[in-house]
Design an enzyme around this catalytic site. Structure first.
Site, PDB file in Angstrom:
ATOM      1  N   GLY A 176      44.668  35.728  13.997  1.00  0.00           N
ATOM      2  CA  GLY A 176      44.535  36.970  14.770  1.00  0.00           C
ATOM      3  C   GLY A 176      43.217  37.088  15.514  1.00  0.00           C
ATOM      4  O   GLY A 176      42.706  38.190  15.699  1.00  0.00           O
ATOM      5  N   CYS A 211      47.471  32.806  22.979  1.00  0.00           N
ATOM      6  CA  CYS A 211      47.432  32.996  21.526  1.00  0.00           C
ATOM      7  C   CYS A 211      48.757  33.590  21.052  1.00  0.00           C
ATOM      8  O   CYS A 211      49.205  34.614  21.571  1.00  0.00           O
ATOM      9  CB  CYS A 211      46.290  33.923  21.110  1.00  0.00           C
ATOM     10  SG  CYS A 211      46.198  34.075  19.322  1.00  0.00           S
ATOM     11  N   GLY A 220      48.321  18.045  17.573  1.00  0.00           N
ATOM     12  CA  GLY A 220      48.677  17.000  16.622  1.00  0.00           C
ATOM     13  C   GLY A 220      47.913  15.705  16.776  1.00  0.00           C
ATOM     14  O   GLY A 220      48.354  14.657  16.304  1.00  0.00           O
ATOM     15  N   GLY A 249      42.166  19.532  16.846  1.00  0.00           N
ATOM     16  CA  GLY A 249      41.988  20.795  16.131  1.00  0.00           C
ATOM     17  C   GLY A 249      42.210  20.654  14.640  1.00  0.00           C
ATOM     18  O   GLY A 249      41.280  20.378  13.878  1.00  0.00           O
TER      19      GLY A 249
HETATM   20  C1  LIG Z   1      43.562  28.008  12.460  1.00  0.00           C
HETATM   21  C2  LIG Z   1      43.627  27.843  13.947  1.00  0.00           C
HETATM   22  C3  LIG Z   1      42.942  28.724  14.778  1.00  0.00           C
HETATM   23  C4  LIG Z   1      42.993  28.558  16.168  1.00  0.00           C
HETATM   24  N1  LIG Z   1      42.305  29.431  16.967  1.00  0.00           N
HETATM   25  C5  LIG Z   1      42.356  29.277  18.309  1.00  0.00           C
HETATM   26  C6  LIG Z   1      41.633  30.148  19.164  1.00  0.00           C
HETATM   27  O1  LIG Z   1      40.905  31.041  18.717  1.00  0.00           O
HETATM   28  N2  LIG Z   1      41.754  29.967  20.495  1.00  0.00           N
HETATM   29  C7  LIG Z   1      42.513  28.971  21.048  1.00  0.00           C
HETATM   30  O2  LIG Z   1      42.576  28.841  22.268  1.00  0.00           O
HETATM   31  N3  LIG Z   1      43.191  28.112  20.257  1.00  0.00           N
HETATM   32  C8  LIG Z   1      43.129  28.258  18.917  1.00  0.00           C
HETATM   33  N4  LIG Z   1      43.826  27.375  18.122  1.00  0.00           N
HETATM   34  C9  LIG Z   1      44.668  26.352  18.729  1.00  0.00           C
HETATM   35  C10 LIG Z   1      43.989  24.979  18.761  1.00  0.00           C
HETATM   36  O3  LIG Z   1      42.875  24.962  19.611  1.00  0.00           O
HETATM   37  C11 LIG Z   1      45.003  23.902  19.265  1.00  0.00           C
HETATM   38  O4  LIG Z   1      45.399  24.250  20.571  1.00  0.00           O
HETATM   39  C12 LIG Z   1      46.238  23.814  18.394  1.00  0.00           C
HETATM   40  O5  LIG Z   1      45.907  23.993  17.027  1.00  0.00           O
HETATM   41  C13 LIG Z   1      46.939  22.467  18.548  1.00  0.00           C
HETATM   42  O6  LIG Z   1      46.076  21.396  18.251  1.00  0.00           O
HETATM   43  P1  LIG Z   1      46.012  20.682  16.792  1.00  0.00           P
HETATM   44  O7  LIG Z   1      47.411  20.301  16.437  1.00  0.00           O
HETATM   45  O8  LIG Z   1      45.084  19.531  16.975  1.00  0.00           O
HETATM   46  O9  LIG Z   1      45.445  21.711  15.855  1.00  0.00           O
HETATM   47  C14 LIG Z   1      43.765  27.518  16.732  1.00  0.00           C
HETATM   48  C15 LIG Z   1      44.434  26.626  15.882  1.00  0.00           C
HETATM   49  C16 LIG Z   1      44.384  26.772  14.515  1.00  0.00           C
HETATM   50  C17 LIG Z   1      45.122  25.796  13.634  1.00  0.00           C
END
Ligand SMILES: Cc1cc2nc3c(=O)[nH]c(=O)nc-3n(C[C@H](O)[C@H](O)[C@H](O)COP(=O)(O)O)c2cc1C
Length: 306
Positions: A73, A133, A247, A268
């Site tokens: 959030g 988001c 991923g 991420g």
């Molecule tokens: C716990 C969590 C919090 C995140 N918070 C944000 C955020 O504040 N703003 C945003 O643009 N993306 C946010 N993301 C998205 C990540 O930047 C990324 O786009 C997404 O997790 C997919 O990449 P990944 O599979 O490597 O995690 C968040 C992801 C996770 C898992």
């Protein structure tokens, strides 16, 4: 063979294409510094909003076999407190030569523009508009959640700041290429794709949603094929560079993302599971992958799947 991992993204020179994506692993100054030390070529700070936000109550982050599900959030201290807190870290990253991207979220184009102008005070290398988001309960057909809303927000920020802008998109749309093209036409310098995918897990013992917020955003391994397809579609639709996110945990993942058309790769959830040093390891392994497969530059890999 000499391997050159360097890339240029929206005019920003990066030592290699592996970046820290936006998330709780970049929420505070010490966390940002830790991912920079872990080997990130650039760091995207956690999204900041105009006012402080407490975020959603726990459980708001759970891991499962396919990755993670979160509904934090957008907790953050609000832009004014954040600017003060962030100033020293910004200086440190400048000394280290690690570019920093600042992510902002607002509920109207005007608010996006004001927030971006405030964020510009710390002279980030790029401003990322979080137009995606999944955990704020907004109707995605209005405001910044729609393609037209994203274009309005991008145009408003373009008029307000001179910094490079990347627009971060949700995979939860029927034609992501069109959304990216509208953002490009509105003045975006790059596209970040993708944010988490709206999803849900249910506890079979209790019959209740696993997250307090009921639904959340899917990230990690299960998101990778979705992200690859989105980046593939976007890079066919626009001329601006794409930061591919979703991923990414290994050099092979990164190579696939570059082959889909990305110029840089954001990591991420893998930082959360393996720690910040995963970033440097992916970059080193990517060097070895390129040497083994005969790719002298990142440009030689880019878009190979097209
Ligand atoms: C716990 C969590 C919090 C995140 N918070 C944000 C955020 O504040 N703003 C945003 O643009 N993306 C946010 N993301 C998205 C990540 O930047 C990324 O786009 C997404 O997790 C997919 O990449 P990944 O599979 O490597 O995690 C968040 C992801 C996770 C898992």
């Amino acid at each position: 063979m000499d391997i050159d991992l360097g890339v240029t993204l929206a005019g920003i020179r990066l030592d290699h294409p592996i970046l820290a994506a936006c998330g709780p692993w970049t929420a505070t100054g010490p966390e940002i510094q830790a991912v920079a030390k872990g080997g990130a070529a650039a760091v995207t700070a956690k999204t900041v909003t105009s006012e402080p936000r407490a975020g959603h109550p726990a459980p708001n982050y759970i891991t499962w076999d396919g990755g993670a599900l979160n509904a934090l959030g957008l907790p953050n201290p609000g832009i004014h407190h954040w600017l003060t807190e962030f100033a020293a870290t910004r200086e440190r990253l400048r000394e280290w030569g690690v570019p920093v991207f600042v992510s902002v979220y607002a509920e109207s184009p005007q608010e996006f523009a004001t927030l971006a102008s405030l964020a510009a005070q710390v002279a980030p290398d790029l401003i990322e508009l979080n137009a995606s988001c999944p955990n704020l309960g907004h109707d995605p057909t209005t405001g910044a959640g729609s393609a037209e809303g994203i274009a309005f927000a991008t145009a408003a920020v373009r008029a307000a700041v001179r910094l490079p802008i990347s627009v971060k998109l949700s995979p939860n749309t029927s034609d992501i290429g069109r959304v990216a093209r509208l953002a490009e036409e509105a003045g975006a310098d790059a596209i970040t794709a993708v944010n988490t995918l709206p999803a849900m897990l249910i506890d079979a013992d209790t019959g209740r949603p696993a997250l307090t917020n009921r639904t959340g955003g899917l990230s990690g391994a299960a998101l990778k094929p979705v992200a690859l397809r989105c980046v593939y579609d976007i890079s066919r639709a626009v001329a601006i560079p794409v930061i591919g996110v979703g991923g990414m945990a290994t050099a092979r993942d990164a190579a696939e993302m570059l082959m889909a058309g990305a110029t840089a790769v954001g990591v991420g959830t893998a930082i959360d599971s393996h720690g910040p040093r995963v970033l440097g390891r992916i970059a080193l392994d990517l060097h070895d992958f390129m040497a083994a497969h005969g790719y002298p530059t990142v440009a030689a890999l880019r878009g190979k799947a097209h």
